[in-house]
Every structure is written in C-alpha cells, then in structure tokens.
Write a protein that holds these residues in place. Structure first.
Motif, PDB file in Angstrom:
ATOM      1  N   LEU A  42      -7.426  -1.566  -9.070  1.00 53.22           N
ATOM      2  CA  LEU A  42      -6.274  -0.683  -8.939  1.00 53.22           C
ATOM      3  C   LEU A  42      -6.060  -0.288  -7.487  1.00 53.22           C
ATOM      4  O   LEU A  42      -4.920  -0.252  -6.995  1.00 53.22           O
ATOM      5  N   GLY A  43      -7.161  -0.002  -6.773  1.00 54.47           N
ATOM      6  CA  GLY A  43      -7.050   0.379  -5.373  1.00 54.47           C
ATOM      7  C   GLY A  43      -6.418  -0.709  -4.521  1.00 54.47           C
ATOM      8  O   GLY A  43      -5.507  -0.446  -3.720  1.00 54.47           O
ATOM      9  N   TRP A  44      -6.866  -1.965  -4.712  1.00 50.17           N
ATOM     10  CA  TRP A  44      -6.312  -3.059  -3.928  1.00 50.17           C
ATOM     11  C   TRP A  44      -4.884  -3.390  -4.353  1.00 50.17           C
ATOM     12  O   TRP A  44      -4.040  -3.760  -3.524  1.00 50.17           O
ATOM     13  N   THR A  45      -4.572  -3.254  -5.641  1.00 53.49           N
ATOM     14  CA  THR A  45      -3.201  -3.499  -6.102  1.00 53.49           C
ATOM     15  C   THR A  45      -2.237  -2.513  -5.447  1.00 53.49           C
ATOM     16  O   THR A  45      -1.181  -2.898  -4.929  1.00 53.49           O
ATOM     17  N   LEU A  46      -2.612  -1.239  -5.468  1.00 52.41           N
ATOM     18  CA  LEU A  46      -1.764  -0.216  -4.838  1.00 52.41           C
ATOM     19  C   LEU A  46      -1.694  -0.404  -3.328  1.00 52.41           C
ATOM     20  O   LEU A  46      -0.654  -0.155  -2.711  1.00 52.41           O
ATOM     21  N   THR A  47      -2.803  -0.866  -2.734  1.00 56.16           N
ATOM     22  CA  THR A  47      -2.815  -1.098  -1.289  1.00 56.16           C
ATOM     23  C   THR A  47      -1.802  -2.152  -0.893  1.00 56.16           C
ATOM     24  O   THR A  47      -0.999  -1.966   0.036  1.00 56.16           O
ATOM     25  N   TRP A  48      -1.796  -3.285  -1.626  1.00 59.57           N
ATOM     26  CA  TRP A  48      -0.875  -4.357  -1.270  1.00 59.57           C
ATOM     27  C   TRP A  48       0.574  -4.001  -1.589  1.00 59.57           C
ATOM     28  O   TRP A  48       1.492  -4.377  -0.840  1.00 59.57           O
ATOM     29  N   MET A  49       0.806  -3.276  -2.676  1.00 59.47           N
ATOM     30  CA  MET A  49       2.171  -2.850  -2.972  1.00 59.47           C
ATOM     31  C   MET A  49       2.671  -1.853  -1.924  1.00 59.47           C
ATOM     32  O   MET A  49       3.832  -1.898  -1.511  1.00 59.47           O
ATOM     33  N   THR A  50       1.781  -0.962  -1.480  1.00 57.50           N
ATOM     34  CA  THR A  50       2.147   0.000  -0.437  1.00 57.50           C
ATOM     35  C   THR A  50       2.423  -0.701   0.878  1.00 57.50           C
ATOM     36  O   THR A  50       3.392  -0.382   1.581  1.00 57.50           O
ATOM     37  N   LEU A  51       1.578  -1.685   1.220  1.00 59.57           N
ATOM     38  CA  LEU A  51       1.805  -2.448   2.448  1.00 59.57           C
ATOM     39  C   LEU A  51       3.140  -3.181   2.398  1.00 59.57           C
ATOM     40  O   LEU A  51       3.866  -3.238   3.403  1.00 59.57           O
ATOM     41  N   ALA A  52       3.485  -3.748   1.237  1.00 59.81           N
ATOM     42  CA  ALA A  52       4.767  -4.441   1.103  1.00 59.81           C
ATOM     43  C   ALA A  52       5.928  -3.468   1.283  1.00 59.81           C
ATOM     44  O   ALA A  52       6.928  -3.780   1.946  1.00 59.81           O
ATOM     45  N   ALA A  53       5.795  -2.274   0.674  1.00 59.11           N
ATOM     46  CA  ALA A  53       6.853  -1.269   0.810  1.00 59.11           C
ATOM     47  C   ALA A  53       6.999  -0.817   2.265  1.00 59.11           C
ATOM     48  O   ALA A  53       8.124  -0.707   2.787  1.00 59.11           O
ATOM     49  N   LEU A  54       5.867  -0.570   2.928  1.00 61.36           N
ATOM     50  CA  LEU A  54       5.913  -0.138   4.328  1.00 61.36           C
ATOM     51  C   LEU A  54       6.431  -1.243   5.238  1.00 61.36           C
ATOM     52  O   LEU A  54       7.121  -0.973   6.224  1.00 61.36           O
TER      53      LEU A  54
END
Length: 338
Positions: A42-54
C-alpha cells in the motif's frame, strides 16, 4: 517527432526513476528476498500514484511558463489520460502474473524480485517500442489507422475470449525450455542456474522471469498503440508508461489476492481498447477531446468495478465465494464430487 520536453527534462525524469529504484533496492531492503506485506504494498502504491500526480503538477508549471496555460492544461490532461489508460491496461498483467506465480508455485518471498526484474526489462522494452512507434508515426502518418484497427480487433477479441484462461503448460516458451533445457524441480533461492552432479541446470526462477518479460512484451503491443490515440508526444508517452509500470509492481501485491472480485474488469478493459481504437479511426471526421477520453475511460473502469463488486456480493449472499477464475467455489467442489 516534436516534443515540448528539453534534454534537462528527460534527464530529470530518468534520474527520478533511477533514484526511486535505488532507494527501493539498496535502502529499503529490495536486495533481500522477503514476503511483501499489505502495508508495504500500500505504501509503494500510494507513493507511485502521488509521484504521478505531482509530476503532472510540475508538468503544468513548466509548460505554463514556456507556452501558456492552455498548452499546459492540454499536456497535463494528456499525461493523466495516458497514465490512466496505461495503468488500467497494465492491471491485466497483474492477473497473468498471479496465474504464473500460482502455476510455478513461486515462493512469496521471491515474487518481489521477479517483478523487480520484470520492471527493469519492461522499461527497456517499452522505451525501444515507443521510439519505434514514434518513428513509424513520423514517417507514415497512416500507421495510426493501423493502430486503431488493431485496437478495435483486440478489444473485440478480449470480450469473447475473457472466459478462457490460458494453459501455461502449453505455452510455447515453457514447452521449448522444458524440451531443450535441464530444469530443477525446486527453487534455489534467487539463482537462475545451478550445478548438480557436474551438470548445469536452470531453475524455475529463470523460467518465471522469462514468462513475466514475455507477458509484458505482449501487453505492451496493446497498450503502447493505445496512448498514441491521446498524444504523439514522446515525453508524455514515455513518462505515463513508466509511471504505470513502476506502480504496477506494488499494486500486484495489494490486489493479486482480490482478482476474483474484479471479474468484469477484463471486459471493461476490452471496451476501453475498442473505444480508443474507434477514436483513432474517427479522428479525421470527429475529434474527441482529451478530457472526454479521460472521462470515458474512467467511467468504463468504474462501472466494471461496480458490476464486479455486485457480482461478488450476490455470490456471497448465495453462499458461493468466487474462486480464482471467478467461478463459485461451491460449484467447483460440486463438479469435482460428481
């Protein structure tokens, strides 16, 4: 082919990807085989989605300063639409990975390393395929219509073939390796090859990694033409693809055990492919704005997930929990007894 991206932007994105991989492998224990927990996934999934959004926000800021707000709005929409398309089509890979891991009984602690190697191979393969696609479009504009026909046919085939799972035992790669190589029956850690009695043997790990790479190559043939319906900018095509691939590895460990709860998602992906292909074919007569494409893709996936969850609830209420292929377990058991 023209792109707004400068050399520093390309270099910055590659450094971001390499830096994230370095942190994953050398700082957070990626070198060591271990079972991935739901919390880590979950941590890495949210990390990559956040990076994509940013990344989309940073993209808007850079383009707005150089070409104005309208151009920035268009490029950011292209990136987010491409990212959603690539991520949704890559989810289909996840179910195939689960089937491969189950068929070859890959230990949970080795699955992370297999997918890491798969990601590294996928980045190289997709970079080469994107460059080839960009070159083909720049030389032969009509190739976009070939892509459109291909996507429509692929979507229709997915609609009618979704009920038929693949038999890995008959896979050409598996059959070739089993015929021409000595393969051990057990895993030997992360080793691809071992020596037994003076003879060199391949391990199941080697076979699994080859299948994962081949699977991504097959799916890339579908997904890369799809994004050219949204944009032909190489930078947008490449970045949206890489963000989707990097996030898929973590998403696998988060959702792999829930594959049976997304029974209709494959049909939704088939509709997405057919829609994108039709959009490419209709472009000379009817232009579909990017935000319409984004809304259509998101709505199709949302409806597919809702229908899947409704099916799961009906099966649970009837006392039949869906099995891995979406078939109720109780019915499977009854068939075996008869």
């Amino acid at each position: 082919m023209d792109t707004f991206a400068t050399a520093p932007m390309w270099a910055g994105f590659l450094l971001l990807v390499l830096g994230t991989l370095f942190v994953d492998i050398f700082v957070l224990g990626g070198r060591h085989a271990h079972r991935v927990s739901t919390r880590e996934a979950l941590g890495w999934t949210l990390t990559w989605m956040t990076l994509a959004a940013l990344f989309g926000v940073a993209l808007w800021w850079v383009v707005a300063n150089d070409a104005g707000h309208d151009a920035a709005y268009r490029k950011v929409l292209e990136f987010y639409t491409g990212y959603l398309i690539e991520l949704s089509l890559s989810i289909d890979n996840m179910f195939v990975f689960a089937m491969i891991f189950s068929y070859f009984a890959v230990p949970p602690e080795l699955q992370r390393r297999v997918l890491l190697l798969g990601v590294l191979g996928a980045i190289l393969m997709r970079a080469a395929m994107i460059l080839m696609g960009v070159w083909l479009i720049s030389q032969f504009a009509w190739i976009l219509y070939v892509f459109g026909v291909f996507l429509v046919i692929t979507g229709i085939k997915m609609l009618f073939m979704s009920r038929h799972p693949s038999d890995l035992g008959r896979n050409p790669i598996v059959r070739f390796l089993c015929t021409h190589m000595r393969i051990t029956s057990d895993y030997h850690g992360e080793h691809f090859f071992v020596r037994i009695g003076g003879l060199r043997y391949a391990t199941p790990m080697f076979v699994v990694v080859l299948l994962v790479e081949a699977t991504d190559l097959v799916f890339a043939v579908d997904s890369i033409p799809a994004i050219f319906a949204v944009t032909t900018d190489p930078f947008i095509v490449f970045t949206s693809n890489i963000f989707a691939i990097m996030g898929l590895r973590a998403l696998y460990f988060l959702l792999a055990n829930l594959a049976a709860h997304f029974h209709y998602l494959k049909y939704g992906l088939a509709v997405v492919l057919a829609f994108i292909g039709a959009k490419m074919l209709a472009e000379p007569w009817f232009h579909v704005p990017v935000h319409w494409s984004l809304g259509a893709v998101a709505m199709t996936l949302f409806i597919a997930v809702l229908l899947s969850q409704a099916r799961t609830r009906r099966a649970a209420a009837a006392g039949d929990q869906p099995g891995p292929g979406g078939t109720p377990r109780g019915r499977e058991a009854g068939n075996r007894r008869t």
